[in-house]
Design an enzyme around this catalytic site. Structure first.
Site, PDB file in Angstrom:
ATOM      1  N   ASP A 253      30.602  11.129  14.864  1.00 11.68           N
ATOM      2  CA  ASP A 253      29.343  11.161  14.109  1.00 11.68           C
ATOM      3  C   ASP A 253      29.581  11.459  12.640  1.00 11.68           C
ATOM      4  O   ASP A 253      30.078  12.535  12.305  1.00 11.68           O
ATOM      5  CB  ASP A 253      28.452  12.296  14.655  1.00 11.68           C
ATOM      6  CG  ASP A 253      27.841  11.966  15.993  1.00 11.68           C
ATOM      7  OD1 ASP A 253      27.270  10.876  16.131  1.00 11.68           O
ATOM      8  OD2 ASP A 253      27.936  12.811  16.905  1.00 11.68           O
TER       9      ASP A 253
ATOM     10  N   MET B  28      18.946   6.258  20.531  1.00 14.03           N
ATOM     11  CA  MET B  28      19.037   7.714  20.352  1.00 14.03           C
ATOM     12  C   MET B  28      18.045   8.393  21.289  1.00 14.03           C
ATOM     13  O   MET B  28      16.875   8.015  21.358  1.00 14.03           O
ATOM     14  CB  MET B  28      18.697   8.112  18.901  1.00 14.03           C
ATOM     15  CG  MET B  28      19.738   7.765  17.863  1.00 14.03           C
ATOM     16  SD  MET B  28      21.415   8.339  18.203  1.00 14.03           S
ATOM     17  CE  MET B  28      21.223  10.127  18.230  1.00 14.03           C
TER      18      MET B  28
ATOM     19  N   HIS C 279      29.571   6.481  14.584  1.00 19.50           N
ATOM     20  CA  HIS C 279      28.115   6.443  14.439  1.00 19.50           C
ATOM     21  C   HIS C 279      27.794   6.906  13.019  1.00 19.50           C
ATOM     22  O   HIS C 279      27.957   8.078  12.698  1.00 19.50           O
ATOM     23  CB  HIS C 279      27.512   7.371  15.514  1.00 19.50           C
ATOM     24  CG  HIS C 279      26.042   7.560  15.432  1.00 19.50           C
ATOM     25  ND1 HIS C 279      25.374   8.490  16.209  1.00 19.50           N
ATOM     26  CD2 HIS C 279      25.078   6.949  14.687  1.00 19.50           C
ATOM     27  CE1 HIS C 279      24.081   8.442  15.950  1.00 19.50           C
ATOM     28  NE2 HIS C 279      23.878   7.532  15.022  1.00 19.50           N
TER      29      HIS C 279
ATOM     30  N   ASP D 191      22.641   8.218  23.271  1.00 16.33           N
ATOM     31  CA  ASP D 191      23.271   9.338  22.565  1.00 16.33           C
ATOM     32  C   ASP D 191      22.263  10.454  22.305  1.00 16.33           C
ATOM     33  O   ASP D 191      21.240  10.230  21.677  1.00 16.33           O
ATOM     34  CB  ASP D 191      23.827   8.799  21.225  1.00 16.33           C
ATOM     35  CG  ASP D 191      24.529   9.853  20.386  1.00 16.33           C
ATOM     36  OD1 ASP D 191      24.837  10.941  20.904  1.00 16.33           O
ATOM     37  OD2 ASP D 191      24.777   9.560  19.197  1.00 16.33           O
TER      38      ASP D 191
ATOM     39  N   MET E 103      27.712  12.184   9.154  1.00 12.37           N
ATOM     40  CA  MET E 103      26.395  12.558   8.602  1.00 12.37           C
ATOM     41  C   MET E 103      26.556  12.947   7.141  1.00 12.37           C
ATOM     42  O   MET E 103      27.522  13.637   6.784  1.00 12.37           O
ATOM     43  CB  MET E 103      25.853  13.777   9.359  1.00 12.37           C
ATOM     44  CG  MET E 103      25.782  13.584  10.852  1.00 12.37           C
ATOM     45  SD  MET E 103      25.241  15.112  11.636  1.00 12.37           S
ATOM     46  CE  MET E 103      25.309  14.617  13.364  1.00 12.37           C
TER      47      MET E 103
ATOM     48  N   MET F 153      25.512   7.909  10.042  1.00 11.82           N
ATOM     49  CA  MET F 153      24.191   8.399   9.652  1.00 11.82           C
ATOM     50  C   MET F 153      24.266   8.705   8.166  1.00 11.82           C
ATOM     51  O   MET F 153      24.186   9.862   7.743  1.00 11.82           O
ATOM     52  CB  MET F 153      23.843   9.647  10.479  1.00 11.82           C
ATOM     53  CG  MET F 153      23.598   9.346  11.945  1.00 11.82           C
ATOM     54  SD  MET F 153      23.745  10.790  13.006  1.00 11.82           S
ATOM     55  CE  MET F 153      25.488  10.674  13.421  1.00 11.82           C
TER      56      MET F 153
ATOM     57  N   SER G  61      31.581  13.260  22.458  1.00 10.69           N
ATOM     58  CA  SER G  61      31.212  13.342  21.039  1.00 10.69           C
ATOM     59  C   SER G  61      32.015  14.439  20.353  1.00 10.69           C
ATOM     60  O   SER G  61      31.897  15.617  20.682  1.00 10.69           O
ATOM     61  CB  SER G  61      29.711  13.627  20.901  1.00 10.69           C
ATOM     62  OG  SER G  61      29.381  13.639  19.536  1.00 10.69           O
TER      63      SER G  61
ATOM     64  N   HIS H   2      33.413   9.385  20.489  1.00 15.90           N
ATOM     65  CA  HIS H   2      32.256   9.181  19.606  1.00 15.90           C
ATOM     66  C   HIS H   2      32.411  10.060  18.364  1.00 15.90           C
ATOM     67  O   HIS H   2      32.656  11.258  18.464  1.00 15.90           O
ATOM     68  CB  HIS H   2      30.978   9.525  20.367  1.00 15.90           C
ATOM     69  CG  HIS H   2      29.717   9.189  19.639  1.00 15.90           C
ATOM     70  ND1 HIS H   2      29.236   7.905  19.536  1.00 15.90           N
ATOM     71  CD2 HIS H   2      28.830   9.974  18.973  1.00 15.90           C
ATOM     72  CE1 HIS H   2      28.099   7.913  18.846  1.00 15.90           C
ATOM     73  NE2 HIS H   2      27.836   9.167  18.479  1.00 15.90           N
TER      74      HIS H   2
HETATM   75  C1  DX5 Z   1      23.399  13.612  17.209  1.00 19.95           C
HETATM   76  C2  DX5 Z   1      24.701  12.894  17.405  1.00 19.95           C
HETATM   77  C3  DX5 Z   1      25.236  12.967  18.787  1.00 19.95           C
HETATM   78  C4  DX5 Z   1      25.617  14.337  19.247  1.00 19.95           C
HETATM   79  C5  DX5 Z   1      25.420  14.361  20.742  1.00 19.95           C
HETATM   80  O1  DX5 Z   1      22.945  13.308  15.955  1.00 19.95           O
HETATM   81  O2  DX5 Z   1      24.548  11.521  17.070  1.00 19.95           O
HETATM   82  O3  DX5 Z   1      26.331  12.082  18.940  1.00 19.95           O
HETATM   83  O4  DX5 Z   1      26.945  14.674  18.947  1.00 19.95           O
HETATM   84  O5  DX5 Z   1      25.633  15.647  21.173  1.00 19.95           O
HETATM   85  P1  DX5 Z   1      24.919  16.237  22.461  1.00 19.95           P
HETATM   86  O6  DX5 Z   1      25.466  15.490  23.629  1.00 19.95           O
HETATM   87  O7  DX5 Z   1      25.305  17.674  22.427  1.00 19.95           O
HETATM   88  O8  DX5 Z   1      23.443  16.018  22.301  1.00 19.95           O
HETATM   89 ZN    ZN Z   2      26.128  10.072  17.637  1.00 21.10          ZN
END
Ligand code: DX5
Ligand code: ZN
Length: 218
Positions: free
Chosen positions: A36, A138, A67, A176, A38, A69, A9, A34
């Site tokens: 993310d 999740m 991903h 995740d 947000m 969000m 990630s 990955h």
């Molecule tokens: C959380 C993210 C994850 C995060 C995971 O909202 O969607 O992808 O980066 O990180 P770790 O492995 O540190 O929980």
């Molecule tokens: Zn994620």
């Protein structure tokens, strides 16, 4: 079953040295990256968007697993494709046109994913299975890296695996949040075949060895 897909990630990477991070990611056995996104509304945090995606695309040939969000994700599908996304995963929660969104992602030539928060019933994926390449469970409430893994996840993964197998579709089942070598084997045993790993992996003293460990089954 094929080898477990590991997706480091990016959220846990060292952003002052992004190029260097790819020197460990690229030669590793991790097949995906990955990414993310947000928006501070869907989750109480902001992360990164197109300029960073574009940079990552130039720095790696790995599959970029985005991903989302964010509010109204469909408004940005085409741009995600343009800047290098290989797959888009959207949240079930608050989305009023899931099927339409999944079809749009597929039509743009990207892999199609649906993600569930820890308190969303796993059964909700059922009607969408014909449209999915990936289901993401999740194992933390989304928004931040480095959170504690929710133990309930094992049962949720088993349930999702049963539904996917019943639908007889070759759908990737990804987990995740808080994933580490402390829970990876039990997750694979429960039916997951793709793991996102952020803080545990980027903190590991041996990045490559840690990925190999994450892929190990009982
Ligand atoms: C959380 C993210 C994850 C995060 C995971 O909202 O969607 O992808 O980066 O990180 P770790 O492995 O540190 O929980
Ligand atoms: Zn994620």
């Amino acid at each position: 079953m094929n080898k477990t897909i590991i997706a480091p990630s990016l959220l846990a990477a060292d952003f002052k040295n992004l190029e260097k991070e790819f020197e460990r990611i690229n030669p590793s056995a991790a097949q995906w990256l990955h990414f993310d996104v947000m928006d501070g509304i869907n989750v109480p945090n902001l992360s990164f968007g197109f300029p960073i995606l574009e940079a990552c695309r130039k720095l790696t040939d790995k599959f970029i697993d985005v991903h989302l969000m964010i509010e109204e994700p469909h408004r940005y599908f085409e741009e995600f494709k343009k800047y290098g996304a290989d797959g888009l995963t959207i949240h079930f929660e608050k989305n009023t046109n899931i099927e339409g969104d999944l079809k749009k992602i597929a039509a743009l030539g990207m892999k199609v994913g649906l993600v569930l928060n820890p308190d969303t019933a796993v059964e909700v994926i059922e009607p969408f299975l014909p449209h999915l390449d990936l289901v993401l469970i999740m194992s933390v409430y989304p928004g931040f890296g480095g959170q504690k893994f929710i133990e309930d996840t094992f049962e949720r993964v088993k349930k999702a695996r049963r539904l996917i197998d019943l639908a007889d579709r070759n759908i990737i089942l990804q987990v995740d949040g808080g994933v580490s070598t402390a829970n990876s084997r039990a997750l694979l045993e429960s039916g997951a075949n793709a793991l996102v790993c952020g803080s545990a992996l980027f903190k590991a003293s041996d990045f490559h060895a840690y990925i190999t460990e994450l892929q190990k089954k009982y």
